[in-house]
Write a protein that holds these residues in place. Structure first.
Motif, mmCIF file in Angstrom:
data_model
loop_
_atom_site.group_PDB
_atom_site.id
_atom_site.type_symbol
_atom_site.label_atom_id
_atom_site.label_comp_id
_atom_site.label_asym_id
_atom_site.label_seq_id
_atom_site.Cartn_x
_atom_site.Cartn_y
_atom_site.Cartn_z
ATOM 1 N N GLY A 93 0.816 -1.214 0.000
ATOM 2 C CA GLY A 93 0.000 0.000 0.000
ATOM 3 C C GLY A 93 0.847 1.261 0.000
ATOM 4 O O GLY A 93 0.502 2.250 -0.651
ATOM 5 N N LEU A 94 1.955 1.232 0.729
ATOM 6 C CA LEU A 94 2.858 2.385 0.747
ATOM 7 C C LEU A 94 3.447 2.646 -0.634
ATOM 8 O O LEU A 94 3.527 3.802 -1.070
ATOM 9 C CB LEU A 94 3.988 2.154 1.760
ATOM 10 C CG LEU A 94 3.720 2.566 3.186
ATOM 11 C CD1 LEU A 94 4.819 2.067 4.106
ATOM 12 C CD2 LEU A 94 3.595 4.068 3.289
ATOM 13 N N VAL A 95 3.859 1.604 -1.323
ATOM 14 C CA VAL A 95 4.438 1.776 -2.658
ATOM 15 C C VAL A 95 3.400 2.356 -3.618
ATOM 16 O O VAL A 95 3.679 3.314 -4.355
ATOM 17 C CB VAL A 95 5.002 0.435 -3.187
ATOM 18 C CG1 VAL A 95 5.354 0.523 -4.652
ATOM 19 C CG2 VAL A 95 6.213 0.016 -2.372
ATOM 20 N N ILE A 96 2.185 1.793 -3.600
ATOM 21 C CA ILE A 96 1.128 2.283 -4.493
ATOM 22 C C ILE A 96 0.799 3.741 -4.190
ATOM 23 O O ILE A 96 0.668 4.570 -5.096
ATOM 24 C CB ILE A 96 -0.124 1.389 -4.380
ATOM 25 C CG1 ILE A 96 0.176 0.013 -4.960
ATOM 26 C CG2 ILE A 96 -1.324 2.021 -5.071
ATOM 27 C CD1 ILE A 96 -0.894 -1.017 -4.673
ATOM 28 N N THR A 97 0.674 4.067 -2.911
ATOM 29 C CA THR A 97 0.340 5.434 -2.519
ATOM 30 C C THR A 97 1.467 6.395 -2.876
ATOM 31 O O THR A 97 1.215 7.505 -3.350
ATOM 32 C CB THR A 97 0.045 5.501 -1.006
ATOM 33 O OG1 THR A 97 -0.976 4.554 -0.701
ATOM 34 C CG2 THR A 97 -0.394 6.880 -0.590
#
Length: 143
Positions: A93-97
């Protein structure tokens, strides 16, 4: 047993028992709260990423907040010894965000070009007109 009749307990080496100690429930609840806030911010970032300028600054702020809260959630989840899949999901989720926020920031940095592209797409009625807008404004050729 020792001389006075009391039994002595053997202690395992330092660190062997520390990984098996139970983490307080309060610490787990705190980690779960941060994870929930992170996911709410991440979803809000993704849902608001299609806004036009000047509203395109909203997902940048939401994404920045999501990355900060996500890092805190990742640390708290690791310290609370949550299930191993949770840190992996937070990291994804951090990478996508982060990538989404970076893309929004790039569009904001190219403000004039983004505004003309968005106005061209708003006025495009046919598929040929929208393809024309995309070929004209989304081609990043060096001058």
């Amino acid at each position: 047993m020792n001389d006075d009749g009391a039994q002595t307990q053997t202690k395992s080496p330092a660190g062997a028992d520390s990984s098996r100690q139970d983490v307080p429930d309060e610490q787990k609840r705190n980690a779960v709260q941060y994870v929930r806030i992170f996911w709410l911010l991440a979803i809000a970032t993704l849902l608001s990423s299609n806004l036009v300028l000047p509203w395109k600054l909203v997902p940048i702020a939401l994404g920045t907040a999501a990355v900060v809260v996500g890092i805190i959630a990742l640390v708290k989840a690791a310290r609370a010894k949550m299930r191993p899949v949770l840190p992996v999901l937070i990291s994804i989720g951090l990478v996508i965000t982060f990538v989404t926020t970076l893309g929004m920031a790039a569009m904001a940095m190219l403000w004039d070009r983004t505004v003309t592209y968005e106005s061209c797409m708003r006025s495009a009625i046919t598929l040929n007109a929208s393809e024309s807008c995309q070929s004209e404004y989304l081609s990043f050729e060096l001058p």
